[in-house]
Design a protein around this motif. Structure first.
Motif, PDB file in Angstrom:
ATOM      1  N   LYS A 207       1.737  -4.611 -10.094  1.00 22.06           N
ATOM      2  CA  LYS A 207       1.102  -6.116 -10.162  1.00 22.06           C
ATOM      3  C   LYS A 207      -0.180  -5.732  -9.386  1.00 22.06           C
ATOM      4  N   LYS A 208      -1.052  -6.716  -9.365  1.00 18.25           N
ATOM      5  CA  LYS A 208      -2.230  -6.903  -8.697  1.00 18.25           C
ATOM      6  C   LYS A 208      -2.066  -6.781  -7.203  1.00 18.25           C
ATOM      7  N   GLY A 209      -2.809  -5.752  -6.721  1.00 16.27           N
ATOM      8  CA  GLY A 209      -2.515  -5.697  -5.410  1.00 16.27           C
ATOM      9  C   GLY A 209      -1.656  -4.415  -4.854  1.00 16.27           C
ATOM     10  N   ASP A 210      -0.738  -3.844  -5.797  1.00 21.19           N
ATOM     11  CA  ASP A 210      -0.252  -2.679  -5.833  1.00 21.19           C
ATOM     12  C   ASP A 210      -1.077  -1.500  -5.827  1.00 21.19           C
ATOM     13  N   GLN A 211      -0.417  -0.199  -5.406  1.00 22.66           N
ATOM     14  CA  GLN A 211      -1.381   1.120  -5.235  1.00 22.66           C
ATOM     15  C   GLN A 211      -0.883   1.729  -6.233  1.00 22.66           C
TER      16      GLN A 211
ATOM     17  N   THR B  56      -6.274   0.641  -5.304  1.00 27.31           N
ATOM     18  CA  THR B  56      -5.557  -0.622  -5.387  1.00 27.31           C
ATOM     19  C   THR B  56      -5.648  -1.157  -6.668  1.00 27.31           C
TER      20      THR B  56
ATOM     21  N   THR C  60      -6.355  -4.120  -9.169  1.00 28.63           N
ATOM     22  CA  THR C  60      -7.203  -5.418  -9.147  1.00 28.63           C
ATOM     23  C   THR C  60      -6.734  -6.233 -10.293  1.00 28.63           C
ATOM     24  N   TYR C  61      -6.390  -5.678 -11.424  1.00 25.43           N
ATOM     25  CA  TYR C  61      -5.827  -6.316 -12.481  1.00 25.43           C
ATOM     26  C   TYR C  61      -4.820  -5.507 -13.341  1.00 25.43           C
TER      27      TYR C  61
ATOM     28  N   SER D  14       4.590   0.196  -6.039  1.00 28.15           N
ATOM     29  CA  SER D  14       4.594  -1.292  -6.191  1.00 28.15           C
ATOM     30  C   SER D  14       5.540  -1.833  -4.759  1.00 28.15           C
ATOM     31  N   HIS D  15       4.630  -2.744  -4.458  1.00 29.59           N
ATOM     32  CA  HIS D  15       5.318  -3.548  -3.208  1.00 29.59           C
ATOM     33  C   HIS D  15       6.318  -4.529  -3.527  1.00 29.59           C
TER      34      HIS D  15
ATOM     35  N   VAL E  70       6.287  -7.678  -4.584  1.00 28.57           N
ATOM     36  CA  VAL E  70       5.777  -8.921  -4.121  1.00 28.57           C
ATOM     37  C   VAL E  70       6.028  -9.844  -5.172  1.00 28.57           C
TER      38      VAL E  70
END
Length: 120
Positions: A49-53, A62, A64-65, A117-118, A120
């Motif tokens: 997802k956006k924001g994952d690393q 990071t 971004t899309y 993946s965080h 979220v």
């Protein structure tokens, strides 16, 4: 989830193009010429997802899309396109993970790619 680079096609890396095309080991010879081949160490499903690393060796990026086909292709054939550039206003690559910073990593056989993946 971690993947290891097992093969790099002769046309896969170009410093003028800010993209890296990843495929699993089942890629055809034609695809392998333009791709970096990765082998996952585990078999669990990924949902980036956006924001994952994404961590490529020691360099962190990071997301971004996430393109609409990226997760499905990543899970089914270990295929995704890493784009080290801004997300375009129109026509983002449907199979892409857009990453920041927009600096191409050094890729070699044995490079590790960690999908972080965080959830979220």
């Amino acid at each position: 989830m971690k993947a290891i680079v097992t093969e790099i096609g002769p046309q896969a890396l170009d410093e003028k193009e800010p993209i890296i095309i990843l495929f699993g080991e089942s890629a055809t010879e034609g695809l392998k010429e333009y791709s970096v081949i990765q082998k996952f160490q585990e078999t669990q499903a990924l949902e980036m997802k956006k924001g994952d690393q994404l961590k490529i060796d020691d360099k962190e990026y990071t997301i971004t899309y996430v393109g609409s086909f990226a997760n499905n292709n990543l899970n089914s054939i270990a295929h995704v396109t890493l784009i080290f550039d801004e997300v375009p206003k129109e026509e983002a690559i449907a199979n892409g993970l857009y990453l920041s910073p927009s600096e191409l990593p050094k890729i070699k056989v044995g490079t590790t790619i960690d999908y972080l993946s965080h959830g979220v």
